[in-house]
Design a protein around this motif. Structure first.
Motif, PDB file in Angstrom:
ATOM      1  N   GLY A 196       0.798  -1.217   0.000  1.00 61.62           N
ATOM      2  CA  GLY A 196       0.000   0.000   0.000  1.00 61.62           C
ATOM      3  C   GLY A 196       0.830   1.266   0.000  1.00 61.62           C
ATOM      4  O   GLY A 196       0.557   2.202  -0.763  1.00 61.62           O
ATOM      5  N   GLY A 234      -8.211  -5.089   3.818  1.00 61.18           N
ATOM      6  CA  GLY A 234      -7.657  -3.877   4.414  1.00 61.18           C
ATOM      7  C   GLY A 234      -6.801  -3.094   3.440  1.00 61.18           C
ATOM      8  O   GLY A 234      -6.837  -1.854   3.419  1.00 61.18           O
ATOM      9  N   THR A 235      -6.022  -3.799   2.622  1.00 58.91           N
ATOM     10  CA  THR A 235      -5.183  -3.126   1.624  1.00 58.91           C
ATOM     11  C   THR A 235      -6.031  -2.399   0.598  1.00 58.91           C
ATOM     12  O   THR A 235      -5.781  -1.229   0.257  1.00 58.91           O
ATOM     13  N   GLY A 238      -7.751   0.577   2.304  1.00 62.32           N
ATOM     14  CA  GLY A 238      -6.801   1.628   2.638  1.00 62.32           C
ATOM     15  C   GLY A 238      -6.325   2.394   1.413  1.00 62.32           C
ATOM     16  O   GLY A 238      -6.271   3.636   1.426  1.00 62.32           O
ATOM     17  N   PHE A 371      -4.160   5.514   4.627  1.00 60.19           N
ATOM     18  CA  PHE A 371      -4.006   4.090   4.323  1.00 60.19           C
ATOM     19  C   PHE A 371      -3.720   3.290   5.593  1.00 60.19           C
ATOM     20  O   PHE A 371      -4.353   2.259   5.845  1.00 60.19           O
ATOM     21  N   LEU A 372      -2.768   3.749   6.398  1.00 61.70           N
ATOM     22  CA  LEU A 372      -2.386   3.019   7.597  1.00 61.70           C
ATOM     23  C   LEU A 372      -3.535   2.951   8.598  1.00 61.70           C
ATOM     24  O   LEU A 372      -3.776   1.904   9.223  1.00 61.70           O
ATOM     25  N   VAL A 374      -6.874   3.223   8.016  1.00 62.65           N
ATOM     26  CA  VAL A 374      -7.954   2.364   7.511  1.00 62.65           C
ATOM     27  C   VAL A 374      -7.537   0.901   7.556  1.00 62.65           C
ATOM     28  O   VAL A 374      -8.329   0.031   7.964  1.00 62.65           O
ATOM     29  N   TYR A 375      -6.294   0.621   7.170  1.00 65.92           N
ATOM     30  CA  TYR A 375      -5.837  -0.771   7.202  1.00 65.92           C
ATOM     31  C   TYR A 375      -5.899  -1.328   8.624  1.00 65.92           C
ATOM     32  O   TYR A 375      -6.377  -2.453   8.838  1.00 65.92           O
ATOM     33  N   CYS A 376      -5.419  -0.581   9.594  1.00 71.92           N
ATOM     34  CA  CYS A 376      -5.407  -1.069  10.976  1.00 71.92           C
ATOM     35  C   CYS A 376      -6.819  -1.248  11.516  1.00 71.92           C
ATOM     36  O   CYS A 376      -7.088  -2.195  12.272  1.00 71.92           O
TER      37      CYS A 376
END
Length: 412
Positions: A196, A234-235, A238, A371-372, A374-376
């Protein structure tokens, strides 16, 4: 070439060609900072029981991982000898969570284990405070250091799969670490974040095409090899949020989004049976809907009879299990460990990061942070991390570091 020279060359490759304000030279990146962050990264590399090329006792793997926290603290003090810290609300909230976790763990039924984990979290957060002067820098130094760690982790998985594919795919056909015993979900996490961030940095013209491909192509292969659905979702989520934040200001983002929709739609229609088979992982619809049996553990743990004080503040930091079964959910595990108070703190600092990202000026820093974050958030459904020392917490620290204002004076 020495290891330090190799790290510095990697940093130069990460430097953007068209953004002088983001360009980083080797002199601007303290080697001790790289080593301190690397030690923190090793500290949260939870060793699993899967076989490796060189058999190493599990106890020794744990000693290396947990002992690296002390090394991280020493290195952080060396890189910041005057103990200069930059107060931020995010770190204050994480610190409050760590202190309460220690207070609860001291009264836990599993006194030694819980208290040890709580002191480990305190040490982890202390190290983050010592590295706080590097937050907000325009050269994205913490992101670069984090990406180096991801490169090493993903690279070791690729090398392990090439040297010993039988051991690498021994976890029910899912790709795991054959050099360092990393479980498939952890491998997927590293590949997803590297993928990402590489895609977003390329869309923002911070890195070139060849460098982006070196990060994206292996990461896609590793991510698919792990068969980890949460990491893939998640990727996608994100990157979608990050691209949306850049859509109006970057022509490359608009073109890349269009091509992704066209190619992704065509590939989805053409390879639909294979995609369904990959996503099913040999499970029935009922098993998939129960998150591979996780929901049964979640329901049992949430409905267990407990005193009000335990519901509010938990039982102390644990190994994230219930009746011997893994919990595999950040929110359920946080409820068991630090109660509704811990959940409230985590929701607060996640909302804080979301607000900081939404109100931040448009650009690469906001996109990477989105991105980080939303991914988490997506990964927290089936992975544990934000309530304890983990790579997920490091991801959120990088996001927070990207969103705070640039400091007036930099630590050298």
């Amino acid at each position: 070439m020495t290891a330090t020279a190799g790290l510095r060359r990697t940093l130069r490759q990460d430097a953007p060609a068209g953004h002088p304000s983001l360009r980083t030279t080797a002199a601007q990146v303290p080697t001790l900072l790289l080593l301190a962050w690397g030690a923190l990264f090793v500290n949260v590399l939870t060793p699993s029981g899967n076989p490796t090329i060189i058999p190493v006792p599990h106890a020794l793997n744990q000693l290396v991982a947990q002992g690296s926290l002390l090394a991280a603290l020493v290195l952080a003090l060396l890189v910041n000898p005057r103990v200069v810290v930059r107060p931020t609300l995010f770190l204050v909230l994480v610190s409050v969570m760590a202190v309460v976790a220690l207070a609860v763990s001291i009264h836990s039924d599993f006194l030694f284990g819980s208290t040890y984990r709580a002191f480990r979290l305190i040490g982890f957060v202390t190290c983050l405070w010592l590295l706080s002067p590097w937050w907000g820098r325009r050269d994205l130094v913490l992101l670069r250091v984090h990406r180096i760690c991801l490169w090493v982790a993903v690279g070791s998985v690729v090398v392990g799969a090439a040297l010993a594919p039988g051991k690498a795919f021994s976890s029910a056909g899912r790709l795991s670490g054959a050099i360092w015993p990393m479980p498939p979900p952890q491998v997927a996490h590293y590949a997803a974040v590297l993928l990402g961030t590489s895609a977003i940095l390329w869309m923002c013209r911070v890195i070139g095409g060849r460098h982006a491909l070196l990060g994206i192509v292996p990461s896609v292969g590793v991510l698919l090899g792990t068969h980890t659905r949460t990491a893939l979702i998640g990727t996608i989520a994100g990157v979608a949020f990050a691209a949306a934040s850049l859509f109006l200001g970057h022509a490359r983002v608009r073109r890349a989004s269009l091509w992704t929709l066209v190619v992704g739609g065509a590939a989805g229609a053409l390879f639909a049976p294979y995609i369904v088979t990959w996503a099913a992982r040999g499970q029935t619809v009922e098993e998939a809907s129960q998150f591979t049996g996780r929901t049964k553990v979640w329901q049992a743990s949430m409905h267990a009879e407990q005193p009000l004080a335990t519901k509010m503040f938990g039982n102390g930091l644990s190994n994230k299990s219930f009746d011997g079964l893994p919990v595999d959910s950040n929110w359920v595990a946080s409820y068991l460990d630090i109660g509704w108070f811990g959940i409230a703190v985590q929701v607060t600092f996640l909302l804080l990061l979301v607000v900081m990202a939404v109100t931040h000026v448009r650009g690469v820093r906001r996109a990477i942070a989105l991105f980080l974050i939303v991914y988490c958030i997506v990964a927290s459904v089936t992975e544990t991390g934000t309530g304890d020392a983990s790579t997920y917490l490091l991801d959120l620290v990088v996001a927070a570091a990207l969103l705070v204002p640039e400091p007036g004076n930099r630590v050298r």
